[in-house]
Design a protein around this motif. Structure first.
Motif, mmCIF file in Angstrom:
data_model
loop_
_atom_site.group_PDB
_atom_site.id
_atom_site.type_symbol
_atom_site.label_atom_id
_atom_site.label_comp_id
_atom_site.label_asym_id
_atom_site.label_seq_id
_atom_site.Cartn_x
_atom_site.Cartn_y
_atom_site.Cartn_z
ATOM 1 N N LEU A 177 -48.183 10.505 -7.132
ATOM 2 C CA LEU A 177 -48.193 9.416 -6.160
ATOM 3 C C LEU A 177 -47.163 8.351 -6.528
ATOM 4 O O LEU A 177 -46.474 7.816 -5.652
ATOM 5 N N GLN A 181 -44.082 7.302 -4.084
ATOM 6 C CA GLN A 181 -43.865 5.940 -3.592
ATOM 7 C C GLN A 181 -42.529 5.378 -4.060
ATOM 8 O O GLN A 181 -41.883 4.619 -3.340
ATOM 9 N N THR A 182 -42.095 5.773 -5.265
ATOM 10 C CA THR A 182 -40.840 5.254 -5.803
ATOM 11 C C THR A 182 -39.635 5.907 -5.137
ATOM 12 O O THR A 182 -38.673 5.229 -4.773
ATOM 13 N N TRP A 184 -39.667 8.308 -2.351
ATOM 14 C CA TRP A 184 -39.726 8.455 -0.886
ATOM 15 C C TRP A 184 -40.023 7.131 -0.188
ATOM 16 O O TRP A 184 -39.754 6.977 0.981
ATOM 17 N N GLY A 185 -40.592 6.178 -0.907
ATOM 18 C CA GLY A 185 -40.918 4.886 -0.332
ATOM 19 C C GLY A 185 -42.392 4.780 0.027
ATOM 20 O O GLY A 185 -43.063 5.785 0.299
ATOM 21 N N THR A 186 -42.900 3.562 0.055
ATOM 22 C CA THR A 186 -44.328 3.348 0.309
ATOM 23 C C THR A 186 -44.716 3.665 1.751
ATOM 24 O O THR A 186 -45.895 3.823 2.052
ATOM 25 N N ASN A 187 -43.723 3.771 2.652
ATOM 26 C CA ASN A 187 -44.031 4.070 4.060
ATOM 27 C C ASN A 187 -44.100 5.560 4.353
ATOM 28 O O ASN A 187 -44.398 5.959 5.483
ATOM 29 N N SER A 192 -48.249 14.574 -0.922
ATOM 30 C CA SER A 192 -47.678 14.363 -2.248
ATOM 31 C C SER A 192 -47.195 15.667 -2.885
ATOM 32 O O SER A 192 -46.452 15.635 -3.872
#
Length: 230
Positions: A177, A181-182, A184-187, A192
């Motif tokens: 995760l 998030q780092t 691909w981005g938090t959006n 996963s």
């Protein structure tokens, strides 16, 4: 955050609508309705900070243009924006080097958010100038190029992103995760498990150059860490 964005699409409505949307968000816009026009813009004196690329163009294929951009010595972020929403299209887009893939129709706020996330990550990587080294691995942060034992690794942006995170903290165990998030981005709303697929491709490319190499360790049930092999 500002920047110059090249929008490549043969649909006048898309060109006009996306241009207006991103201009209102503070970006300078360049337009191209074909592969030939896009190449001319890419060779112009003022190159873009990001390319928004359609797949179906009158004189060529967006996948091929993406491959050609990736062959350049300078890293240029690419967001594919297409009506083709099949899984294999999205996978191919990311495989040939796109940083992100958004299908039409799209929510205007989501497009702006993805553009900002891609440019933010690119800026962060540019600010980390110099080279990362770990054993036989070396990554040039400015050129966005990786080598294994002085042999060039042909990586996609997402593979490069994962490698950079692992190389920055070789002893750190990165959860799936956290990598998602780092890199691909938090959006990003996908599964996963795409991290596992990307790591598998990264390992395979290293193994093509050195079959005995195994620098990326799996921490079962959690994620990955990098082993600095001499």
């Amino acid at each position: 955050m500002s920047g110059r964005i090249l929008i490549v699409d043969d649909d006048p409505a898309i060109l006009s609508g996306v241009s207006t949307l991103l201009e209102q968000a503070g970006y300078e816009i360049a337009q191209a309705a074909s592969v030939a026009q896009a190449r001319a813009q890419l060779q112009a004196f003022n190159p873009p900070s990001l390319v928004i690329l359609d797949l179906m163009l009158p004189d060529g294929d967006g996948f091929e243009l993406c491959r050609q951009i990736r062959q350049s010595s300078q890293y240029l972020p690419i967001l594919m924006l297409s009506a083709r929403d099949e899984l294999h299209d999205r996978v191919e887009g990311l495989t040939v080097g796109a940083d992100d893939y958004l299908t039409k129709p799209f929510a205007p706020a989501e497009l702006v958010a993805r553009v900002r996330a891609i440019l933010r990550l690119a800026q962060h990587q540019r600010e980390t100038l110099g080279a990362l080294e770990c054993g036989k691995l070396r990554f040039d942060c400015e050129l966005q190029r990786a080598w294994w034992d002085e042999q060039l690794l042909e990586l996609t942006p997402k593979e490069s992103g994962i490698l950079v995170q692992l190389m920055r903290q070789p002893s750190h165990v990165w959860g799936r995760l956290a990598l998602l998030q780092t890199v691909w981005g938090t959006n990003f709303l996908g599964d996963s498990r795409i991290v596992d697929v990307c790591v598998q491709r990264l390992r395979a490319k290293i193994n093509q150059l050195d079959p005995s190499a195994d620098p990326i360790q799996t921490v079962r049930g959690f994620g990955y860490r990098l082993k600095c092999e001499p």
